[in-house]
Structure formats: C-alpha cells, structure tokens
Design an enzyme around this catalytic site. Sequence first.
Site, PDB file in Angstrom:
ATOM      1  N   MET A  30     -25.715  32.832   0.718  1.00 46.23           N
ATOM      2  CA  MET A  30     -24.320  32.622   1.286  1.00 46.23           C
ATOM      3  C   MET A  30     -24.295  31.284   2.088  1.00 46.23           C
ATOM      4  O   MET A  30     -23.253  30.871   2.480  1.00 46.23           O
ATOM      5  CB  MET A  30     -23.703  33.711   2.140  1.00 46.23           C
ATOM      6  CG  MET A  30     -23.821  34.947   1.352  1.00 46.23           C
ATOM      7  SD  MET A  30     -22.824  36.100   2.048  1.00 46.23           S
ATOM      8  CE  MET A  30     -23.382  36.421   3.973  1.00 46.23           C
ATOM      9  N   ALA A  32     -25.276  27.627   4.102  1.00 44.86           N
ATOM     10  CA  ALA A  32     -25.331  27.293   5.624  1.00 44.86           C
ATOM     11  C   ALA A  32     -26.817  27.424   5.601  1.00 44.86           C
ATOM     12  O   ALA A  32     -27.384  27.991   6.642  1.00 44.86           O
ATOM     13  CB  ALA A  32     -24.666  27.962   6.577  1.00 44.86           C
ATOM     14  N   HIS A  34     -30.706  27.340   6.406  1.00 46.12           N
ATOM     15  CA  HIS A  34     -31.587  26.778   7.397  1.00 46.12           C
ATOM     16  C   HIS A  34     -33.074  26.983   6.866  1.00 46.12           C
ATOM     17  O   HIS A  34     -33.281  27.525   5.913  1.00 46.12           O
ATOM     18  CB  HIS A  34     -31.172  27.625   8.756  1.00 46.12           C
ATOM     19  CG  HIS A  34     -31.344  29.219   8.225  1.00 46.12           C
ATOM     20  ND1 HIS A  34     -32.251  29.804   7.823  1.00 46.12           N
ATOM     21  CD2 HIS A  34     -30.204  30.206   8.508  1.00 46.12           C
ATOM     22  CE1 HIS A  34     -31.972  31.164   7.631  1.00 46.12           C
ATOM     23  NE2 HIS A  34     -30.639  31.287   8.055  1.00 46.12           N
ATOM     24  N   HIS A  37     -33.924  30.069   4.714  1.00 43.10           N
ATOM     25  CA  HIS A  37     -33.559  29.946   3.358  1.00 43.10           C
ATOM     26  C   HIS A  37     -34.630  29.092   2.731  1.00 43.10           C
ATOM     27  O   HIS A  37     -35.106  29.095   1.496  1.00 43.10           O
ATOM     28  CB  HIS A  37     -32.233  29.395   2.991  1.00 43.10           C
ATOM     29  CG  HIS A  37     -30.889  30.230   3.721  1.00 43.10           C
ATOM     30  ND1 HIS A  37     -30.494  29.880   4.766  1.00 43.10           N
ATOM     31  CD2 HIS A  37     -30.479  31.141   3.360  1.00 43.10           C
ATOM     32  CE1 HIS A  37     -29.362  30.811   5.018  1.00 43.10           C
ATOM     33  NE2 HIS A  37     -29.733  31.732   4.058  1.00 43.10           N
ATOM     34  N   ASP A 152     -33.596  40.607   6.378  1.00 45.77           N
ATOM     35  CA  ASP A 152     -32.544  41.488   6.163  1.00 45.77           C
ATOM     36  C   ASP A 152     -33.386  42.773   5.334  1.00 45.77           C
ATOM     37  O   ASP A 152     -33.462  42.838   4.009  1.00 45.77           O
ATOM     38  CB  ASP A 152     -31.619  40.942   5.048  1.00 45.77           C
ATOM     39  CG  ASP A 152     -30.847  39.988   5.825  1.00 45.77           C
ATOM     40  OD1 ASP A 152     -29.977  40.446   6.734  1.00 45.77           O
ATOM     41  OD2 ASP A 152     -31.146  38.774   5.584  1.00 45.77           O
ATOM     42  N   LEU A 186     -33.905  32.830  12.614  1.00 47.48           N
ATOM     43  CA  LEU A 186     -33.127  31.907  12.184  1.00 47.48           C
ATOM     44  C   LEU A 186     -31.953  32.741  11.296  1.00 47.48           C
ATOM     45  O   LEU A 186     -32.117  33.555  10.564  1.00 47.48           O
ATOM     46  CB  LEU A 186     -33.561  31.005  10.952  1.00 47.48           C
ATOM     47  CG  LEU A 186     -34.505  29.785  11.790  1.00 47.48           C
ATOM     48  CD1 LEU A 186     -35.165  28.989  10.592  1.00 47.48           C
ATOM     49  CD2 LEU A 186     -33.738  29.068  12.777  1.00 47.48           C
ATOM     50  N   SER A 187     -30.421  32.247  11.712  1.00 43.66           N
ATOM     51  CA  SER A 187     -29.551  33.117  11.047  1.00 43.66           C
ATOM     52  C   SER A 187     -28.169  32.002  10.976  1.00 43.66           C
ATOM     53  O   SER A 187     -28.061  31.146  11.906  1.00 43.66           O
ATOM     54  CB  SER A 187     -28.922  34.077  11.681  1.00 43.66           C
ATOM     55  OG  SER A 187     -27.658  34.653  11.454  1.00 43.66           O
ATOM     56  N   SER A 188     -27.527  31.999   9.573  1.00 41.08           N
ATOM     57  CA  SER A 188     -26.491  31.143   9.335  1.00 41.08           C
ATOM     58  C   SER A 188     -25.429  31.380  10.771  1.00 41.08           C
ATOM     59  O   SER A 188     -24.762  30.486  11.034  1.00 41.08           O
ATOM     60  CB  SER A 188     -25.679  31.323   8.234  1.00 41.08           C
ATOM     61  OG  SER A 188     -26.721  31.080   7.221  1.00 41.08           O
ATOM     62  N   ARG A 189     -25.437  32.490  11.373  1.00 39.79           N
ATOM     63  CA  ARG A 189     -24.644  32.943  12.407  1.00 39.79           C
ATOM     64  C   ARG A 189     -24.914  32.079  13.672  1.00 39.79           C
ATOM     65  O   ARG A 189     -24.219  32.020  14.629  1.00 39.79           O
ATOM     66  CB  ARG A 189     -24.334  34.437  12.398  1.00 39.79           C
ATOM     67  CG  ARG A 189     -23.630  34.930  11.180  1.00 39.79           C
ATOM     68  CD  ARG A 189     -23.313  36.432  11.317  1.00 39.79           C
ATOM     69  NE  ARG A 189     -22.556  36.906  10.262  1.00 39.79           N
ATOM     70  CZ  ARG A 189     -23.032  37.341   9.132  1.00 39.79           C
ATOM     71  NH1 ARG A 189     -24.396  37.656   8.983  1.00 39.79           N
ATOM     72  NH2 ARG A 189     -22.395  37.923   8.239  1.00 39.79           N
TER      73      ARG A 189
HETATM   74  P1  AMP Z   1     -27.925  34.721   3.603  1.00 39.13           P
HETATM   75  O1  AMP Z   1     -27.596  33.366   3.297  1.00 39.13           O
HETATM   76  O2  AMP Z   1     -27.807  35.081   5.187  1.00 39.13           O
HETATM   77  O3  AMP Z   1     -27.181  35.815   2.829  1.00 39.13           O
HETATM   78  O4  AMP Z   1     -29.510  35.006   3.293  1.00 39.13           O
HETATM   79  C1  AMP Z   1     -30.084  34.462   2.138  1.00 39.13           C
HETATM   80  C2  AMP Z   1     -31.523  34.967   2.000  1.00 39.13           C
HETATM   81  O5  AMP Z   1     -32.194  34.357   3.133  1.00 39.13           O
HETATM   82  C3  AMP Z   1     -31.646  36.591   2.306  1.00 39.13           C
HETATM   83  O6  AMP Z   1     -32.629  37.116   1.281  1.00 39.13           O
HETATM   84  C4  AMP Z   1     -32.036  36.481   3.595  1.00 39.13           C
HETATM   85  O7  AMP Z   1     -32.737  37.713   4.051  1.00 39.13           O
HETATM   86  C5  AMP Z   1     -32.728  35.302   3.732  1.00 39.13           C
HETATM   87  N1  AMP Z   1     -33.045  34.853   5.103  1.00 39.13           N
HETATM   88  C6  AMP Z   1     -31.836  34.590   6.027  1.00 39.13           C
HETATM   89  N2  AMP Z   1     -32.497  34.479   7.467  1.00 39.13           N
HETATM   90  C7  AMP Z   1     -33.791  34.215   7.126  1.00 39.13           C
HETATM   91  C8  AMP Z   1     -34.934  33.836   8.009  1.00 39.13           C
HETATM   92  N3  AMP Z   1     -34.779  33.612   9.279  1.00 39.13           N
HETATM   93  N4  AMP Z   1     -36.027  33.822   7.573  1.00 39.13           N
HETATM   94  C9  AMP Z   1     -36.358  34.403   6.256  1.00 39.13           C
HETATM   95  N5  AMP Z   1     -35.562  34.531   5.369  1.00 39.13           N
HETATM   96  C10 AMP Z   1     -34.043  34.711   5.808  1.00 39.13           C
END
Ligand code: AMP
Length: 309
Positions: A30, A32, A34, A37, A152, A186-189
Amino acid sequence: MRIVRTTAELRDHVRAVRADGGTVGLVPTMGALHAGHVSLVEAAAGRTTSTVVSLFVNPRQFGDAADLTNYPRTEAEDAARAGAAGADVLFAPGVDEVYPDGFVSEVRVSGPLTERLEGAHRGPEHFHGVTTVVAKLLNMVGPDVAFFGAKDAQQVLVVRRMVRDLDLPVEIVALPTVREPDGLALSSRNVRLSADDRARAVAIPRAIDAALALLAAGERDAAALLGAAAGPLADAGLTPEYVAIVDAATLAPRGTVDAPSLLALAVPVGPVRLIDNALLSPVPSDAPVPALSGAGSTGHAVPPTPEKG
Ligand code: AMP
C-alpha cells in the site's frame, strides 16, 4: 523503472518477460515503502527475472475512514525506493482500474482464519477486502511468486488458504519482520507516532521479548507467557486491544505452547494501532523445527505453512 497504471499495459510487460523465458515476482504493497517492503522487493528480485511492486491503498480493507484518509501516500519516493531495491515495474492502478464501475464481486476466506485476532477486532470484512484485492492483483499481474511479510502473519495464513482453495497458480513466500534497532516493527503507520508515542511503542517488541525469554527458560503455559508480555505494555501505559497465543496454523487459542504457536498483539499507541507477532516454538530455538519454513534468527519468525500449497 516503469510506472504502469493499467492491467493491459502490465500484461504486455509480463507477456514479454515470459516470451524470453523469464519469471515474474509480485510484491503487493500500500506504498509508503520502508525497509520491510524493501526486504520483500530484494527477495523477489533475487528469485525472479522481473519484479512488479504494486502500490494500491485498498479502500475495501479499511474499516476506519480516518485511517484510510490519513494513510501516507508517497508514490514518487516509493518508485525510487522500489527501483533501487531491484523492481522494474511499479504497478500503481487507480481505484477505478481495480474496482470498475458496477464492481460487485468478492473473494472471501470464511471461518476462524478471518474471524479471529484482527478479524475479531476489525471485523472479518477487513480480510475479505484483503483477499478480494490480492486475488485481483494476482490475476492482473499473473506472477509466479508473490512475497508477503510475516509482520502480517494472519494475512499470510489467509492468503495461503485462498491460494490453496482456489488453486491459484502462484507460490506464496513469507519473509521475516524487519525491525528498527530498538525492535519496533517497521510499519507505514509509524510515521504518525509522536516522539513520545514512538518511545512508548518500544514496549511492543519488549512484550514479545519478555514472552520469548520465558519460553526459552522452559515455560510453556500460555497464561504465564501472556503475563510476561503484559508487563512492558502496562509499564508504558499501553492498553492492548488483544494479546493472544494461538495455534500458528489454525489460530485456535492455545493454553499450552506444545505445538508451533503465534503470539499476536494489537496495541493502540496515540493515533495509530500497531500490530506485531512472534512465532513461539515448543522446542528450543537452536533445534531444527521440521514443519517451519523461513524462520528468522531473531525469534520473530515466519508462521508455518499450514499445509503444502
Ligand atoms: P503494507 O504496505 O503495509 O500493506 O505491506 C505490504 C507488505 O509488506 C505486506 O506483505 C506486509 O506484511 C509487508 N511488511 C509490512 N511491514 C513489514 C516489516 N516490518 N517487515 C517485513 N515485511 C513487512
């Protein structure tokens, strides 16, 4: 690095890769982007000829309108970062490309996998939104392999179930959670955390580490492990939405860690809700665990594949 917005253009690219005998990897995101990703993109680029990163903030998986509105959108930086990590296409479709006028279809995984943990708190509709968009992205791109993060963990189980149930011709790879030096996943949030909230958020990995340390000391009782995890959260003044120990394949609650289990938690910190998890192995971490795939070295590991597929 190409930015592609339509399925037709994307399929032309994929056809050309295949005509040359190449393979295609997909990293759904989605945006953002980091380092978490980036780890997925690098893994995809290492395994496949062409890596497609999709960037789509999927309205159907947000229950909370404010969370959707406030979700960070940084496409230009994402394109640069994905390219530097080895992607050759950023697939960034508009909402109308993914959900054309009159769209009424849905892909659902029903039952405990979508009803427990995140499903119990955000509603199973969250995962119905996830499976609908992931099924769409898999069909739009047609990758050989798709890469997901163990951050996730429930999403990985749900996507694997869908792929197996529907015989989707794709391999699902899950990779370990990437963390900040202090352990925060790490999280986009995370960008929405104030300095004070960011400092308190470190209680989340500390809670996990407290449970893992007790597990390593031989404790197998889930209530005792959950008690250890509760300490750091309470000390930081954080009230979790849930902290649970569940079966790592079925998500059924476990009273004893005598089979691979998942410690999963969701914790509101200031304006954001953070989730994290760790695999709890009933055997010491230096012994081989035959059923598990891709376990990381930190104890924060990848959930096992429930069955082949
Ligand atoms: P998102 O953009 O949050 O939907 O995440 C996209 C993908 O990146 C999903 O498969 C997430 O599980 C993965 N992801 C998000 N945060 C992390 C992280 N800290 N380490 C590894 N993978 C991540």
